[in-house]
Write a protein that holds these residues in place. Structure first.
Motif, short mmCIF file in Angstrom:
data_model
loop_
_atom_site.label_atom_id
_atom_site.label_comp_id
_atom_site.label_asym_id
_atom_site.label_seq_id
_atom_site.Cartn_x
_atom_site.Cartn_y
_atom_site.Cartn_z
N ASN A 39 -0.53 -10.50 11.51
CA ASN A 39 0.69 -9.69 11.36
C ASN A 39 1.66 -10.27 10.33
OD1 ASN A 39 1.33 -11.86 13.14
ND2 ASN A 39 3.17 -10.78 13.79
N PHE A 42 1.52 -8.42 6.16
CA PHE A 42 2.35 -7.30 5.70
C PHE A 42 3.76 -7.52 6.26
CE2 PHE A 42 -1.92 -6.04 6.84
CZ PHE A 42 -2.41 -5.54 5.65
N ALA A 44 7.42 -5.64 7.02
CA ALA A 44 8.29 -4.48 6.99
C ALA A 44 9.43 -4.85 6.05
CB ALA A 44 8.81 -4.19 8.39
N GLU A 50 11.74 -2.01 -2.34
CA GLU A 50 10.78 -1.93 -1.21
C GLU A 50 10.90 -0.59 -0.49
OE1 GLU A 50 8.50 -3.98 -0.78
OE2 GLU A 50 9.21 -5.65 -2.01
N LEU A 53 6.85 -1.35 3.53
CA LEU A 53 5.77 -2.27 3.89
C LEU A 53 5.24 -2.96 2.64
CD1 LEU A 53 4.38 -2.94 6.57
CD2 LEU A 53 2.76 -1.11 6.13
N THR A 54 5.19 -4.30 2.65
CA THR A 54 4.64 -5.04 1.50
C THR A 54 3.12 -5.09 1.60
OG1 THR A 54 4.64 -7.17 2.65
CG2 THR A 54 6.68 -6.57 1.48
N LEU A 56 0.61 -3.25 0.90
CA LEU A 56 -0.20 -2.18 1.49
C LEU A 56 -1.47 -1.93 0.69
CD1 LEU A 56 -0.34 -0.34 3.85
CD2 LEU A 56 1.10 1.32 2.68
N ARG A 59 -4.85 1.94 1.20
CA ARG A 59 -4.54 2.28 2.60
C ARG A 59 -5.81 2.43 3.42
NH1 ARG A 59 0.40 5.48 2.84
NH2 ARG A 59 -0.59 6.72 4.44
N LEU A 72 6.28 -4.14 13.04
CA LEU A 72 5.25 -3.94 12.02
C LEU A 72 4.46 -2.66 12.30
CD1 LEU A 72 3.70 -4.93 9.53
CD2 LEU A 72 2.25 -6.27 11.07
N ALA A 75 6.27 0.21 11.04
CA ALA A 75 6.25 0.30 9.57
C ALA A 75 4.95 0.99 9.10
CB ALA A 75 6.39 -1.08 8.95
N PHE A 76 3.82 0.69 9.76
CA PHE A 76 2.57 1.39 9.43
C PHE A 76 2.69 2.87 9.75
CE2 PHE A 76 0.40 -2.82 9.69
CZ PHE A 76 -0.29 -2.75 8.49
N LYS A 79 4.42 4.88 7.30
CA LYS A 79 3.60 5.16 6.12
C LYS A 79 2.54 6.22 6.42
CE LYS A 79 5.24 2.40 3.00
NZ LYS A 79 5.81 3.00 1.77
#
Ligand SMILES: Nc1ncnc2c1ncn2[C@@H]1O[C@H](COP(=O)(O)OP(=O)(O)O)[C@@H](O)[C@H]1O
Ligand SMILES: [Mg+2]
Length: 298
Positions: A39, A42, A44, A50, A53-54, A56, A59, A72, A75-76, A79
């Motif tokens: 975890n 990535f 948030a 930004e 999410l860094t 990524l 996908r 986290l 944050a996914f 996306k």
């Protein structure tokens, strides 16, 4: 189909890394390419350039979230990547007081449960008058639980007022709950793994030396065929909490009546395999694959 398995990067024991490798092998057999990330891979991230999410990059089709880093997971989700279990469902299980709150009023039998008033570490409780309220409603012994805990390690039994005060003073600052002790279930519970609304494997756990039945705490296991009441309760709880899969812990009440103990969104699957020979990961991966295909992903 490609998926990412998120595990905790800092709780890196063999128990967790073996389990991740197990999921990867299971997915491979089903033609799914599953990759494992901690975890910490990535972040948030918001503001500046930004957008949530860094790192990524490419996908995945889905994320199998086996960590409790709800921030986290959200944050996914933001996306628009399907996350199993959903962050809301993970949060609903992680904090036991939230689990009970969400299940109350839904005809789910559960132990009488009180939240302990919040205080701060180092401040403690200058008054225990709230214990009078609780004693008024149920007899000792009480079960005290830290709202966040696993493997039975943060679950306690107190026999009287003195023990209750001593324990609360020690745990002060942590979110806690106090619960009715279901004596018929002493040292005994039922673990039912639910996937996609169906029971896939169950075991009874028992311990003659401790009121907690957890295997990590010395409990033993035997395969169990749940009756309709037990299976229906476990399925219903998962439905209410929005879980795609879970390990539901039930207590044995009077006349074998099942009582909800707690729900694990990230239940380990090794013990149930050792006990029953059932690979719960197989059902979980199959369910995720089917759900993604139903949503038009691949
Ligand atoms: N209210 C209760 N009455 C009797 N036994 C309980 C009660 N709550 C928990 N237990 C016992 O303690 C064990 C651990 O509690 P649980 O809430 O499942 O926490 P953990 O997340 O640590 O597994 C349960 O499996 C059960 O054996
Ligand atoms: Mg448990």
């Amino acid at each position: 189909m490609t998926g990412w398995l998120i595990e905790n990067a800092f709780l890196h024991t063999k128990k967790f890394s073996d389990q991740s490798a197990w999921y990867v092998r299971t997915a491979k057999r089903q033609g799914i390419d599953l990759r494992v990330f901690g975890n910490d891979r990535f972040l948030a991230a918001y503001g500046g350039s930004e957008d949530g999410l860094t790192n990524l990059g490419n996908r995945p089709d889905f994320v199998l979230f086996l960590d409790k880093d709800v921030t986290l997971a959200r944050a996914f989700e933001r996306k628009e990547i399907p996350v199993f279990n959903s962050p809301d469902a993970i949060a609903a299980c992680d904090d036991k007081s939230v689990t009970h709150r969400l299940l109350s009023g839904q005809k789910i039998p559960m132990p009488l449960t009180f939240s302990v008033p919040m205080t701060f570490p180092g401040v403690g409780y200058s008054s225990f008058s709230f214990l009078d309220e609780i004693q008024h409603r149920m007899p000792y012994p009480f079960v005290v639980k830290e709202c966040f805990g696993s493997f039975g390690a943060q679950v306690y039994l107190v026999r009287d007022r003195r023990e209750a005060e001593l324990l609360l003073e020690k745990l002060a600052g942590k979110p806690l709950l106090i619960q009715e002790f279901i004596k018929e279930s002493m040292g005994k519970d039922l673990r039912i793994h639910i996937v996609g609304g169906k029971p896939v494997a169950s075991m009874m756990r028992y311990n003659d030396r401790d009121f907690r039945a957890n295997v990590t705490n010395g409990g033993r296991m035997k395969p169990w065929d749940p009756d309709d009441r037990q299976a229906e309760l476990a399925v219903r709880v998962c439905e209410i909490l929005g879980l795609d899969f879970a390990g539901v812990d039930l207590l044995y009440g009077k006349d074998g009546r099942p009582i909800l103990c707690e729900v694990n969104s990230n239940a380990h699957i090794q013990n149930i395999y050792d006990c029953t020979g059932i690979n719960v990961a197989d059902s979980i991966i199959r369910y995720i694959g089917e759900t993604c295909r139903d949503r038009g992903i691949r």
